[in-house]
Design an enzyme around this catalytic site. Structure first.
Site, PDB file in Angstrom:
ATOM      1  N   ALA A   1      46.798  92.641  90.301  1.00 11.59           N
ATOM      2  CA  ALA A   1      46.192  92.880  88.984  1.00 11.59           C
ATOM      3  C   ALA A   1      47.158  92.492  87.868  1.00 11.59           C
ATOM      4  CB  ALA A   1      45.796  94.350  88.858  1.00 11.59           C
TER       5      ALA A   1
ATOM      6  N   ASP B   1      59.411 108.693  91.332  1.00 10.28           N
ATOM      7  CA  ASP B   1      60.392 109.161  90.344  1.00 10.28           C
ATOM      8  C   ASP B   1      61.720 108.399  90.404  1.00 10.28           C
ATOM      9  OD1 ASP B   1      60.911 110.479  92.802  1.00 10.28           O
ATOM     10  OD2 ASP B   1      62.114 111.981  91.763  1.00 10.28           O
TER      11      ASP B   1
ATOM     12  N   ASP C   1      53.197 110.571  97.801  1.00  4.99           N
ATOM     13  CA  ASP C   1      53.504 111.982  97.535  1.00  4.99           C
ATOM     14  C   ASP C   1      52.691 112.534  96.355  1.00  4.99           C
ATOM     15  OD1 ASP C   1      55.431 111.702  99.513  1.00  4.99           O
ATOM     16  OD2 ASP C   1      57.008 111.203  98.076  1.00  4.99           O
TER      17      ASP C   1
ATOM     18  N   GLY D   1      55.228 114.073 101.968  1.00  2.79           N
ATOM     19  CA  GLY D   1      55.044 114.674 100.643  1.00  2.79           C
ATOM     20  C   GLY D   1      56.354 114.996  99.952  1.00  2.79           C
TER      21      GLY D   1
HETATM   22  O1  F6P Z   1      58.195 109.109  98.973  1.00  4.68           O
HETATM   23  C1  F6P Z   1      57.423 108.626 100.014  1.00  4.68           C
HETATM   24  C2  F6P Z   1      57.930 109.133 101.340  1.00  4.68           C
HETATM   25  O2  F6P Z   1      57.102 108.602 102.355  1.00  4.68           O
HETATM   26  C3  F6P Z   1      58.040 110.652 101.469  1.00  4.68           C
HETATM   27  O3  F6P Z   1      56.800 111.271 101.724  1.00  4.68           O
HETATM   28  C4  F6P Z   1      59.036 110.788 102.584  1.00  4.68           C
HETATM   29  O4  F6P Z   1      59.728 112.005 102.488  1.00  4.68           O
HETATM   30  C5  F6P Z   1      59.960 109.624 102.351  1.00  4.68           C
HETATM   31  O5  F6P Z   1      59.248 108.682 101.563  1.00  4.68           O
HETATM   32  C6  F6P Z   1      60.442 108.926 103.601  1.00  4.68           C
HETATM   33  O6  F6P Z   1      61.363 107.981 103.225  1.00  4.68           O
HETATM   34  P1  F6P Z   1      61.872 106.805 104.173  1.00  4.68           P
HETATM   35  O7  F6P Z   1      60.753 105.834 104.338  1.00  4.68           O
HETATM   36  O8  F6P Z   1      63.029 106.242 103.448  1.00  4.68           O
HETATM   37  O9  F6P Z   1      62.194 107.443 105.482  1.00  4.68           O
END
Ligand code: F6P
Length: 322
Positions: free
Chosen positions: A22, A103, A128, A171
């Site tokens: 988009a 974030d 999340d 999450g």
């Molecule tokens: O922020 C997205 C997320 O999937 C969270 O839900 C989870 O805690 C984290 O990222 C996992 O991070 P990684 O893919 O670096 O293991």
């Protein structure tokens, strides 16, 4: 503004591709050139950039992950990293940057904007759904539906063998995913970091539910729950009930797959809104959606202000578990 950049950063989320598409197509229709930055901020530091045209984003709306790739980049937290990022933006002639992520992505964007002359706009993309300033982040709806599909299947075996099942969902430190999945999946219990978990009470509830004739018990556990992981909570319950149980950690399955229609539409609307914001001279905001309307929120608020779980959903949890 003649040229804008786009990057995806942090954990990928289904719908990021629809958003990139988009931004590229809407941007071109509004007369700007769009540069893709590969591998999140890491690509900005190493000048890994690619010019994107209408054809470069063909056939990606339905794909999970991100074609631009993504990373978590610690170097962006250093002065040297920010300096390198600015160099790339300057040498590429990128005047405005759209960052898609959560974030951590927005913290990087603010650091970048505060250190030099670049206009940044964020788009929320995280399963999340924990960023303030939007009802939904891109990727959340797909992750909910993916986890739900798994829970529906788990219930078949849980009911057939009359076992409690502890299902851990992602999450991060928030319970948005757990709450939505738990309600949609008819979970008997939903454990979220926002509410203290009392294992004693949980064990009693599970025992009572089987006594009432329930065949299955699905306990959805948010990965950030205060009582620990699904493994630890299940063990604590076992010590009290001595009932055979099983655990399923859904993990990264929740991050993949074709985005749902809702995520594709949200991603498309927010992508276009991000381009509009830049072309209207706005900077330092995240574009989100509240009750169907586009809303701009200062980037800093997206992590400094706390987004609340839906109180109506919370009220339903106990009443509907039957
Ligand atoms: O922020 C997205 C997320 O999937 C969270 O839900 C989870 O805690 C984290 O990222 C996992 O991070 P990684 O893919 O670096 O293991």
């Amino acid at each position: 503004m003649k040229k804008i950049g786009v990057l995806t950063s942090g954990g990928d989320a289904p719908g990021m591709n629809a958003c990139i598409r988009a931004i590229v197509r809407y941007g071109i229709s509004r007369g700007v050139e769009v540069t893709g930055i590969r591998g999140g901020y890491r690509g900005l530091l190493s000048k890994d950039v690619v010019r994107l045209g209408n054809r470069s984003v063909a056939n990606i709306i339905q794909r999970g992950g991100t074609v631009l790739e993504t990373a978590r980049c610690d170097e962006m937290k250093t002065e040297e990293g920010i300096r390198k990022a600015h160099q790339t933006l300057k040498s590429e002639g990128i005047e405005g940057l759209i960052t898609i992520g959560g974030d951590g992505t927005f913290r990087g964007a603010v650091a970048l904007a505060e250190a030099g002359d670049v206009k940044v706009i964020g788009v929320p993309g995280t399963i999340d759904n924990d960023v303030y300033g939007t009802d939904y982040a891109v990727g959340f709806d797909t992750a909910v539906n993916t986890a739900l599909d798994a829970i529906d299947k788990i219930r078949d075996t849980a009911g057939s063998m009359q076992r409690p099942f502890f299902v851990e969902v992602m999450g991060k430190s928030r319970g948005f995913l757990a709450l939505e999945v738990g309600i949609a999946g008819g979970a008997e219990e939903i454990l979220m970091p926002e509410l203290p978990t009392k294992v004693e009470q949980l064990a009693l509830d599970i025992r009572r539910s089987f006594k009432r004739g329930k065949k299955s018990s699905i306990i959805v556990v948010a990965e950030g729950d205060d009582a620990g992981s699904a493994f630890s909570i299940a063990q604590q319950v076992w010590e009290r009930l001595r009932v055979e149980y099983r655990i399923c950690v859904l993990g990264h399955v929740q991050r993949g797959g074709c985005p749902t229609a809702r995520d594709r539409v949200l991603a498309s609307k927010l992508g276009a809104a991000a381009v509009d914001a830049l072309l209207e001279g706005k900077a330092g905001y995240m574009v989100g959606e509240f009750k169907g309307d586009i809303a701009l929120t200062p980037l800093r608020d997206t992590w400094e202000k706390r987004k609340d779980l839906d109180s109506n959903s919370l009220r339903l949890v106990k009443a509907l578990s039957g």
